[in-house]
Design a protein around this motif. Structure first.
Motif, mmCIF file in Angstrom:
data_model
loop_
_atom_site.group_PDB
_atom_site.id
_atom_site.type_symbol
_atom_site.label_atom_id
_atom_site.label_comp_id
_atom_site.label_asym_id
_atom_site.label_seq_id
_atom_site.Cartn_x
_atom_site.Cartn_y
_atom_site.Cartn_z
ATOM 1 N N LEU A 290 68.684 71.561 101.794
ATOM 2 C CA LEU A 290 69.528 71.765 100.619
ATOM 3 C C LEU A 290 70.157 73.154 100.660
ATOM 4 O O LEU A 290 71.372 73.312 100.455
ATOM 5 C CB LEU A 290 68.708 71.591 99.342
ATOM 6 C CG LEU A 290 69.431 71.938 98.049
ATOM 7 C CD1 LEU A 290 70.574 70.965 97.797
ATOM 8 C CD2 LEU A 290 68.482 71.955 96.867
ATOM 9 N N GLU A 291 69.349 74.188 100.915
ATOM 10 C CA GLU A 291 69.875 75.551 100.971
ATOM 11 C C GLU A 291 70.931 75.697 102.070
ATOM 12 O O GLU A 291 71.974 76.338 101.866
ATOM 13 C CB GLU A 291 68.731 76.539 101.211
ATOM 14 C CG GLU A 291 67.796 76.699 100.015
ATOM 15 C CD GLU A 291 66.640 77.630 100.301
ATOM 16 O OE1 GLU A 291 66.009 78.105 99.341
ATOM 17 O OE2 GLU A 291 66.345 77.881 101.501
ATOM 18 N N LYS A 292 70.685 75.110 103.216
ATOM 19 C CA LYS A 292 71.622 75.215 104.324
ATOM 20 C C LYS A 292 72.971 74.598 103.970
ATOM 21 O O LYS A 292 74.030 75.207 104.176
ATOM 22 C CB LYS A 292 71.035 74.535 105.558
ATOM 23 C CG LYS A 292 71.890 74.622 106.815
ATOM 24 C CD LYS A 292 71.153 74.003 107.993
ATOM 25 C CE LYS A 292 71.963 74.136 109.287
ATOM 26 N NZ LYS A 292 73.194 73.317 109.248
ATOM 27 N N ASN A 293 72.953 73.388 103.426
ATOM 28 C CA ASN A 293 74.204 72.723 103.059
ATOM 29 C C ASN A 293 74.880 73.394 101.875
ATOM 30 O O ASN A 293 76.108 73.468 101.813
ATOM 31 C CB ASN A 293 73.932 71.245 102.754
ATOM 32 C CG ASN A 293 73.710 70.421 104.001
ATOM 33 O OD1 ASN A 293 74.637 70.153 104.743
ATOM 34 N ND2 ASN A 293 72.466 70.040 104.244
ATOM 35 N N LEU A 294 74.082 73.900 100.936
ATOM 36 C CA LEU A 294 74.649 74.595 99.783
ATOM 37 C C LEU A 294 75.366 75.865 100.223
ATOM 38 O O LEU A 294 76.475 76.166 99.756
ATOM 39 C CB LEU A 294 73.535 74.925 98.784
ATOM 40 C CG LEU A 294 73.944 75.700 97.540
ATOM 41 C CD1 LEU A 294 75.011 74.959 96.741
ATOM 42 C CD2 LEU A 294 72.722 75.987 96.667
ATOM 43 N N LYS A 295 74.755 76.619 101.126
ATOM 44 C CA LYS A 295 75.386 77.846 101.612
ATOM 45 C C LYS A 295 76.708 77.545 102.308
ATOM 46 O O LYS A 295 77.726 78.246 102.104
ATOM 47 C CB LYS A 295 74.441 78.568 102.571
ATOM 48 C CG LYS A 295 74.997 79.886 103.112
ATOM 49 C CD LYS A 295 74.003 80.566 104.038
ATOM 50 C CE LYS A 295 74.573 81.872 104.580
ATOM 51 N NZ LYS A 295 73.634 82.554 105.504
ATOM 52 N N GLU A 296 76.734 76.488 103.110
ATOM 53 C CA GLU A 296 77.960 76.120 103.804
ATOM 54 C C GLU A 296 79.067 75.750 102.821
ATOM 55 O O GLU A 296 80.228 76.167 102.972
ATOM 56 C CB GLU A 296 77.686 74.951 104.754
ATOM 57 C CG GLU A 296 76.801 75.324 105.940
ATOM 58 C CD GLU A 296 76.420 74.117 106.781
ATOM 59 O OE1 GLU A 296 76.773 72.979 106.362
ATOM 60 O OE2 GLU A 296 75.776 74.292 107.828
ATOM 61 N N GLN A 297 78.719 74.965 101.800
ATOM 62 C CA GLN A 297 79.728 74.532 100.836
ATOM 63 C C GLN A 297 80.243 75.696 99.996
ATOM 64 O O GLN A 297 81.448 75.796 99.732
ATOM 65 C CB GLN A 297 79.144 73.442 99.926
ATOM 66 C CG GLN A 297 78.883 72.120 100.615
ATOM 67 C CD GLN A 297 80.153 71.428 101.065
ATOM 68 O OE1 GLN A 297 81.218 71.615 100.469
ATOM 69 N NE2 GLN A 297 80.070 70.646 102.115
ATOM 70 N N LEU A 298 79.357 76.593 99.565
ATOM 71 C CA LEU A 298 79.796 77.725 98.748
ATOM 72 C C LEU A 298 80.606 78.723 99.567
ATOM 73 O O LEU A 298 81.553 79.329 99.055
ATOM 74 C CB LEU A 298 78.587 78.415 98.114
ATOM 75 C CG LEU A 298 77.858 77.626 97.032
ATOM 76 C CD1 LEU A 298 76.667 78.414 96.501
ATOM 77 C CD2 LEU A 298 78.795 77.259 95.892
ATOM 78 N N THR A 299 80.239 78.901 100.827
ATOM 79 C CA THR A 299 81.020 79.796 101.683
ATOM 80 C C THR A 299 82.443 79.272 101.851
ATOM 81 O O THR A 299 83.420 80.030 101.795
ATOM 82 C CB THR A 299 80.349 79.952 103.056
ATOM 83 O OG1 THR A 299 79.027 80.502 102.874
ATOM 84 C CG2 THR A 299 81.142 80.868 103.955
ATOM 85 N N MET A 300 82.566 77.978 102.013
ATOM 86 C CA MET A 300 83.880 77.379 102.245
ATOM 87 C C MET A 300 84.671 77.190 100.950
ATOM 88 O O MET A 300 85.858 77.523 100.878
ATOM 89 C CB MET A 300 83.709 76.024 102.948
ATOM 90 C CG MET A 300 85.008 75.271 103.197
ATOM 91 S SD MET A 300 84.755 73.769 104.197
ATOM 92 C CE MET A 300 83.506 72.901 103.223
ATOM 93 N N ASN A 301 84.027 76.674 99.903
ATOM 94 C CA ASN A 301 84.751 76.255 98.705
ATOM 95 C C ASN A 301 84.729 77.259 97.563
ATOM 96 O O ASN A 301 85.434 77.071 96.579
ATOM 97 C CB ASN A 301 84.183 74.916 98.199
ATOM 98 C CG ASN A 301 84.479 73.773 99.138
ATOM 99 O OD1 ASN A 301 85.633 73.424 99.361
ATOM 100 N ND2 ASN A 301 83.435 73.187 99.717
ATOM 101 N N CYS A 302 83.927 78.313 97.685
ATOM 102 C CA CYS A 302 83.914 79.342 96.645
ATOM 103 C C CYS A 302 84.377 80.680 97.220
ATOM 104 O O CYS A 302 85.435 81.181 96.874
ATOM 105 C CB CYS A 302 82.524 79.467 96.015
ATOM 106 S SG CYS A 302 82.446 80.633 94.631
ATOM 107 N N ILE A 303 83.599 81.235 98.146
ATOM 108 C CA ILE A 303 83.983 82.503 98.755
ATOM 109 C C ILE A 303 85.304 82.360 99.499
ATOM 110 O O ILE A 303 86.173 83.233 99.445
ATOM 111 C CB ILE A 303 82.865 83.000 99.697
ATOM 112 C CG1 ILE A 303 81.601 83.310 98.890
ATOM 113 C CG2 ILE A 303 83.313 84.221 100.478
ATOM 114 C CD1 ILE A 303 80.405 83.693 99.736
ATOM 115 N N GLY A 304 85.477 81.223 100.184
ATOM 116 C CA GLY A 304 86.708 80.981 100.921
ATOM 117 C C GLY A 304 87.930 80.849 100.030
ATOM 118 O O GLY A 304 89.058 80.988 100.502
ATOM 119 N N LYS A 305 87.707 80.581 98.732
ATOM 120 C CA LYS A 305 88.806 80.490 97.758
ATOM 121 C C LYS A 305 88.866 81.732 96.878
ATOM 122 O O LYS A 305 89.453 81.720 95.800
ATOM 123 C CB LYS A 305 88.607 79.258 96.882
ATOM 124 C CG LYS A 305 88.481 77.945 97.642
ATOM 125 C CD LYS A 305 89.745 77.560 98.373
ATOM 126 C CE LYS A 305 89.583 76.191 99.055
ATOM 127 N NZ LYS A 305 90.803 75.808 99.801
#
Length: 575
Positions: free
Chosen positions: A173-188
């Motif tokens: 869960l942590e691994k996938n959450l980090k990937e999604q937030l890096t792409m869809n939050c920090i990346g935006k």
């Protein structure tokens, strides 16, 4: 290398981490809109506010429960820096200020001369030494970079976690959450704020693992062996996520709730839904708030990202099983699992807000049997997915806490089975197929006979209003859907004999191996009042025969539940 070895291989790093105890004033940057969560404190004597500080920098905030000796939550931001920092220390730090406010403001390694004082208000490394629990991070080590990672290595940021839950489910869960937030939050150009918490179980604590050894120490040193039976084992772990952004279109939030056990279920929720559940889990906490305005929890973007995380988790669990346990999965079973995953993800009828991730499957909740019946018709007719109702009394298989008053129904989407005959009898020693060169599909069955198998889906013929499927060249024959494990009287069907027709004109099942049987509600009806002052349902299709039913009887803890059969060849797999 074995993954357990990889996870346990750490290096010792000697150093000091600093902390500020007693106020959040110096670490408000860890909170969304500078506002800490509230409603978790019980009394000022039981809890402590900690600004976790290292080398002059505050990295995150923690509310610590001194009586249960675990953190109630840690609030932090995802640091997407690329530097890994020093290796993980082997021992975790402690906080002397928890027992004496006049102590140095440095979080340090344990000092043997002050262990008794430390024990009075916090967990120490000794508590975990002989236990079977992991020291599970709330603020994850992997979510920070540089020296910020070392700041997470404090027992004021750790709770006892089941090792299988921590190293497999929560890790993924942590691994996938980090990937999604890096792409869809920090990346935006957004800022991800997170709060991860633990629900103290109250009565369950880290047990003494070696009683004889502890008794010997007590005799030699006069120490109390119960000093190690002090740290609460959380019943649940949760995380609330907020991506703050100047543009509300890119601002979103969502949350996760999971049981702290090997076969944990993940619930993927909106923040307000998590708060509602936490208010029932934390004693005397009716006014819990995590993010000051729920951080746009109803946003469409948040639900889209949650769906992506859900799909990624399902895939990662499937890959884990295929990679690590390929010897237990035949190519046919792997192909079947791939097909089920793809079909589930493509369904437009499943309400993904109600999905919960279980072992390597999904579980849906419904407030009533009527809601389940409506979903059953849609998913069965349009997606070729079904679910199996099961009574929850006694074994409580759905995970609903006894006495909780919850009446949710649970459902696992699944494909029609290939190991049953057209009439519903289980195949014995084989699956449906063209055995012995026959042009038709069949198998030997548990009815001590052989039976035809369907070549296509078992559906309702609109003219006869009965269930039929094809055998040869589209030739129709009667068939039976398998949809329930509970009879009209609320009794459980025999494990190998779910509700079905079995050649009769009504739905029924055996309840034991002594041939005791009972009627079942039709798959196109459900147990309810239906305009009368008693509960009843149709037991045959077309709808003519009916019986009174007691599926809602008070003895049914949690109501009826929809649970999956275990994955066949890996039914007893634990990892």
């Amino acid at each position: 290398m074995d993954w357990r070895v990889l996870l346990s291989c750490v290096s010792l790093w000697a150093g000091l981490a600093l902390a500020e105890v007693g106020t959040f004033d110096l670490c408000r940057s860890s909170f969304y809109r500078q506002t800490e969560p509230h409603g978790f404190d019980r009394t000022s004597d039981d809890s402590a506010q900690i600004c976790q500080k290292y080398r002059g920098t505050h990295f995150f905030a923690t509310l610590y429960d001194k009586s249960n000796r675990i953190p109630l939550w840690s609030a932090y931001k995802l640091d997407h820096g690329r530097t890994k920092g020093p290796p993980r220390p082997n021992d975790w730090f402690v906080e002397p200020q928890l027992w004496d406010p006049n102590q140095s403001r440095e979080m340090t390694s344990e000092d043997g001369s002050t262990l008794n004082e430390l024990r009075s208000s916090q967990a120490i490394n000794e508590d975990y030494q002989y236990s079977s629990y992991d020291r599970g991070h709330l603020n994850p080590f992997s979510f920070q970079s540089g020296v910020g990672r070392i700041a997470t290595m404090t027992l004021t940021n750790a709770v006892p976690m089941d090792p299988c839950f921590n190293r497999i489910r929560w890790y993924k869960l942590e691994k996938n959450l980090k990937e999604q937030l890096t792409m869809n939050c920090i990346g935006k150009k957004g800022t991800p704020y997170l709060v991860t918490g633990a629900v103290p179980s109250g009565s369950e604590k880290i047990p003494i693992q070696d009683e004889e050894e502890e008794e010997e120490e007590e005799e030699e040193e006069g120490e109390d062996p119960q000093k190690y039976n002090r740290v609460s084992v959380p019943s649940h772990i949760w995380t609330a996520v907020c991506c703050n952004h100047v543009d509300d279109k890119h601002k979103f939030s969502f949350a996760f709730l999971a049981e702290n056990k090997e076969e944990s279920r993940f619930q993927m929720l909106q923040v307000d839904e998590l708060i509602s559940k936490l208010s029932g889990l934390y004693p005397n906490s009716p006014s819990i708030n995590i993010f000051t305005d729920d951080c746009n929890s109803k946003s469409k973007r948040g639900q889209e990202i949650l769906s992506e995380i859900r799909s990624a988790l399902y895939h990662s669990f499937r890959v884990f099983l295929s990679d690590q346990y390929s010897q237990l999965l035949s190519p046919r079973k792997r192909s079947w699992l791939d097909k089920e995953t793809s079909q589930l993800m493509e369904s437009t009828n499943l309400d993904q807000n109600k999905l919960q991730l279980t072992n390597i499957g999904f579980l849906m909740t419904f407030p009533s049997l009527a809601d389940w019946s409506s979903y059953f018709e849609k998913t069965y007719d349009q997606d070729n997915l079904a679910c199996v109702l099961e009574p929850s009394a006694g074994a409580n298989p759905g995970g609903v806490a006894e006495g909780s008053g919850s009446r949710d129904r649970f459902c696992i989407p699944q494909q029609p089975r290939s190991d049953v005959s057209a009439t519903g009898w289980s195949c014995v020693g084989q699956v449906c197929g063209h055995h012995e060169g026959t042009p038709y599909s069949w198998c030997y069955t548990s009815d001590t006979k052989w039976g035809y198998c369907c070549l296509d889906k078992c559906t309702v013929n609109k003219q006869s209003n009965q269930y039929e499927c094809s055998q040869l060249s589209g030739y129709p024959m009667k068939c039976s859907p398998l949809y329930s494990m509970v009879t009209i009287s609320g009794e459980a069907c025999r494990v190998d004999h779910p509700c079905g027709l079995y050649g009769e004109s009504y739905f029924w099942c055996y309840m034991d191996y002594g041939k005791g049987w009972d009627y079942c509600c039709s798959p196109r009806h459900y147990c309810g009042e239906h305009g009368y002052d008693y509960q009843w349902c149709y037991t045959a299709d077309p709808q003519r025969s009916w019986q009174k039913c007691t599926l809602h009887a008070p003895t049914q803890k949690g109501g009826a539940q929809c649970l999956p059969p275990k994955f066949q060849d890996i039914s007893d797999l634990r990892y």
